[in-house]
Design a protein around this motif. Structure first.
Motif, mmCIF file in Angstrom:
data_model
loop_
_atom_site.group_PDB
_atom_site.id
_atom_site.type_symbol
_atom_site.label_atom_id
_atom_site.label_comp_id
_atom_site.label_asym_id
_atom_site.label_seq_id
_atom_site.Cartn_x
_atom_site.Cartn_y
_atom_site.Cartn_z
ATOM 1 N N GLN A 87 0.798 -1.226 0.000
ATOM 2 C CA GLN A 87 0.000 0.000 0.000
ATOM 3 C C GLN A 87 0.830 1.276 0.000
ATOM 4 N N TYR A 88 2.078 1.181 0.504
ATOM 5 C CA TYR A 88 2.884 2.402 0.680
ATOM 6 C C TYR A 88 4.324 2.233 0.194
ATOM 7 N N ALA A 89 4.564 1.255 -0.649
ATOM 8 C CA ALA A 89 5.895 1.033 -1.232
ATOM 9 C C ALA A 89 6.967 0.832 -0.162
ATOM 10 N N GLY A 90 6.571 0.287 0.987
ATOM 11 C CA GLY A 90 7.548 -0.103 1.994
ATOM 12 C C GLY A 90 7.765 0.860 3.139
ATOM 13 N N THR A 91 7.220 2.065 3.049
ATOM 14 C CA THR A 91 7.386 3.050 4.118
ATOM 15 C C THR A 91 6.031 3.652 4.465
ATOM 16 N N LEU A 92 5.584 3.435 5.688
ATOM 17 C CA LEU A 92 4.268 3.897 6.140
ATOM 18 C C LEU A 92 4.420 5.273 6.784
ATOM 19 N N PRO A 93 3.892 6.326 6.176
ATOM 20 C CA PRO A 93 4.061 7.665 6.746
ATOM 21 C C PRO A 93 3.347 7.807 8.096
ATOM 22 N N VAL A 94 3.926 8.604 9.000
ATOM 23 C CA VAL A 94 3.222 8.956 10.222
ATOM 24 C C VAL A 94 1.951 9.697 9.830
ATOM 25 N N GLY A 95 0.829 9.285 10.405
ATOM 26 C CA GLY A 95 -0.459 9.818 9.984
ATOM 27 C C GLY A 95 -1.179 8.900 9.023
ATOM 28 N N SER A 96 -0.653 7.677 8.862
ATOM 29 C CA SER A 96 -1.289 6.618 8.071
ATOM 30 C C SER A 96 -1.313 5.358 8.930
ATOM 31 N N ALA A 97 -2.046 4.344 8.490
ATOM 32 C CA ALA A 97 -2.123 3.093 9.236
ATOM 33 C C ALA A 97 -2.481 1.958 8.300
ATOM 34 N N VAL A 98 -2.130 0.744 8.699
ATOM 35 C CA VAL A 98 -2.586 -0.447 7.993
ATOM 36 C C VAL A 98 -3.333 -1.334 8.978
ATOM 37 N N CYS A 99 -4.316 -2.049 8.460
ATOM 38 C CA CYS A 99 -5.106 -2.976 9.264
ATOM 39 C C CYS A 99 -4.990 -4.347 8.613
ATOM 40 N N VAL A 100 -4.504 -5.324 9.381
ATOM 41 C CA VAL A 100 -4.298 -6.662 8.822
ATOM 42 C C VAL A 100 -5.006 -7.706 9.685
#
Length: 226
Positions: A87-100
């Motif tokens: 979803q983020y090309a390997g780097t999750l910006p602060v202010g984003s999230a993933v749910c798994v």
């Protein structure tokens, strides 16, 4: 961004082993009685989703992240990092999230929201806690949009209060901001969320530690409502 006041109630549990964080939550959320607050481990909470404050690479090597990985197994880190990669090309910006999906009965989902870019980063002079908390709740919105009712309860720890070295009262007040943003608004994307949070909290560093800020919905012209 849209308002979302008609959503089904979400059961929210704030739990931490740090008594100072717990007492700070009780002060910050004193007028929010629907929030459950207690001293204890998130690993004992029977909810649909746990929120883990992480880093931008999804390395679960410290704090609550490490405890959750030990509890759920090393595969949970692989799931988080796969989601970040996809979803983020390997780097999750602060202010984003993933749910798994966790692969466990409890919780069924893990929400990873970075409070820092790298492991053990001091974020005490940033707005990262508000960004991370708001992003975590946004992830609940997004999951429930994909599968209505799939997350009806969620547990969070003191985000940034341990590894990130954010003072307990500041952590509690910024988490209150993130929660009230969830109850009032639903963002179409995380870029909109970050812009709104940063735009309205930019001057909070100069305010007393006891200050709470409720974020207003931007008007049609993009400026905050008064």
């Amino acid at each position: 961004m849209t308002t979302d006041r008609a959503q089904s109630p979400l059961r929210v549990v704030l739990t931490d082993l740090n008594a100072t964080v717990v007492e700070s939550w009780r002060a910050a959320f004193a007028d929010t009685p629907e929030i459950e607050i207690r001293k204890g481990s998130i690993l004992t909470e029977q909810v649909d989703a746990w929120v883990s404050p992480t880093n931008s690479r999804g390395l679960m090597d410290g704090g609550a992240d490490a405890a959750i990985k030990r509890h759920l197994g090393a595969g949970i880190q692989l799931k988080v990092q796969r989601a970040i990669r996809d979803q983020y090309a390997g780097t999750l910006p602060v202010g984003s999230a993933v749910c798994v999906p966790s692969g466990a009965v409890n919780p069924r989902f893990l929400i990873s929201a970075p409070t820092m870019q790298t492991s053990s980063q001091n974020v005490s002079e940033t707005l990262n806690v508000a960004l991370a908390c708001a992003a975590a709740f946004q992830a609940v919105h997004r999951q429930n949009r994909l599968a209505p009712g799939s997350i009806r309860s969620v547990a969070l720890v003191g985000m940034g209060a341990r590894t990130g070295r954010v003072p307990a009262r500041v952590c509690a007040n910024l988490m209150w901001t993130g929660y009230t943003l969830f109850t009032d608004h639903h963002f179409e994307d995380y870029d909109d969320l970050r812009a709104t949070v940063l735009g309205q909290l930019r001057d909070i560093e100069d305010a007393p530690a006891t200050t709470r800020v409720r974020i207003n919905a931007p008007a049609a012209d993009g400026r905050p409502r008064r």
